[in-house]
Design a protein around this motif. Sequence first.
Motif, mmCIF file in Angstrom:
data_model
loop_
_atom_site.group_PDB
_atom_site.id
_atom_site.type_symbol
_atom_site.label_atom_id
_atom_site.label_comp_id
_atom_site.label_asym_id
_atom_site.label_seq_id
_atom_site.Cartn_x
_atom_site.Cartn_y
_atom_site.Cartn_z
ATOM 1 N N VAL A 197 0.845 -1.210 0.000
ATOM 2 C CA VAL A 197 0.000 0.000 0.000
ATOM 3 C C VAL A 197 0.873 1.250 0.000
ATOM 4 N N LEU A 198 1.912 1.248 0.838
ATOM 5 C CA LEU A 198 2.815 2.404 0.870
ATOM 6 C C LEU A 198 3.518 2.592 -0.471
ATOM 7 N N PHE A 199 3.855 1.489 -1.134
ATOM 8 C CA PHE A 199 4.463 1.574 -2.463
ATOM 9 C C PHE A 199 3.516 2.257 -3.444
ATOM 10 N N VAL A 200 2.258 1.819 -3.463
ATOM 11 C CA VAL A 200 1.284 2.384 -4.406
ATOM 12 C C VAL A 200 1.102 3.879 -4.161
ATOM 13 N N VAL A 201 0.983 4.266 -2.906
ATOM 14 C CA VAL A 201 0.782 5.688 -2.587
ATOM 15 C C VAL A 201 2.022 6.496 -2.960
ATOM 16 N N ALA A 202 3.207 5.997 -2.598
ATOM 17 C CA ALA A 202 4.439 6.723 -2.918
ATOM 18 C C ALA A 202 4.639 6.821 -4.431
ATOM 19 N N ALA A 203 4.356 5.745 -5.155
ATOM 20 C CA ALA A 203 4.487 5.771 -6.615
ATOM 21 C C ALA A 203 3.490 6.752 -7.231
ATOM 22 N N PHE A 204 2.272 6.792 -6.701
ATOM 23 C CA PHE A 204 1.271 7.735 -7.198
ATOM 24 C C PHE A 204 1.740 9.179 -6.987
ATOM 25 N N VAL A 205 2.253 9.467 -5.789
ATOM 26 C CA VAL A 205 2.754 10.817 -5.506
ATOM 27 C C VAL A 205 3.911 11.153 -6.447
ATOM 28 N N ALA A 206 4.820 10.208 -6.653
ATOM 29 C CA ALA A 206 5.965 10.459 -7.539
ATOM 30 C C ALA A 206 5.504 10.772 -8.960
ATOM 31 N N VAL A 207 4.615 9.953 -9.489
ATOM 32 C CA VAL A 207 4.139 10.162 -10.864
ATOM 33 C C VAL A 207 3.388 11.485 -10.972
ATOM 34 N N ALA A 208 2.538 11.775 -10.010
ATOM 35 C CA ALA A 208 1.753 13.014 -10.068
ATOM 36 C C ALA A 208 2.640 14.241 -9.928
ATOM 37 N N ARG A 209 3.616 14.185 -9.046
ATOM 38 C CA ARG A 209 4.486 15.349 -8.831
ATOM 39 C C ARG A 209 5.516 15.516 -9.940
ATOM 40 N N PHE A 210 5.868 14.450 -10.634
ATOM 41 C CA PHE A 210 6.725 14.575 -11.814
ATOM 42 C C PHE A 210 5.915 15.096 -12.990
ATOM 43 N N GLY A 211 4.622 14.775 -13.010
ATOM 44 C CA GLY A 211 3.792 15.059 -14.162
ATOM 45 C C GLY A 211 2.921 16.282 -14.019
ATOM 46 N N PRO A 212 1.616 16.080 -14.132
ATOM 47 C CA PRO A 212 0.693 17.213 -14.270
ATOM 48 C C PRO A 212 0.580 18.102 -13.028
ATOM 49 N N TRP A 213 0.910 17.598 -11.862
ATOM 50 C CA TRP A 213 0.784 18.416 -10.658
ATOM 51 C C TRP A 213 2.135 18.698 -10.044
#
Length: 123
Positions: free
Chosen positions: A105-121
Amino acid sequence: MNVFLWVLQGILAAMFLMAGVMKTTQSKEKLLEKLPWVEDYSTGTVRFIGTAEFLGAIGLILPAALDIAPILTPLAATGLAITMLLAMNAHRRRHEPGAIAFPGVLFVVAAFVAVARFGPWSF
């Protein structure tokens, strides 16, 4: 979405900050009571993991909040996601399938934050 990402970053930072402080300040014997996987690693390795988690937690919040090198925030999230992949693998090797879910679960959340902060947000 930006507020949602900040909430996720705050939750992740709190989790990893607590874990990092625990692993860097408590003796290996005391950690064994809560974290049986510690027996497979040296004290130095456990302290290194704790330091990485502590610094990752700081990196999730401070660079973006202070607007000083905000690229460090998604990099910290990426590093924590990799750390959780390694934790999942350690539990798999120890034949602890029930212990894989939380780092997953922590992996999924951290990966989501990484992708979002690298990308559109990104900042």
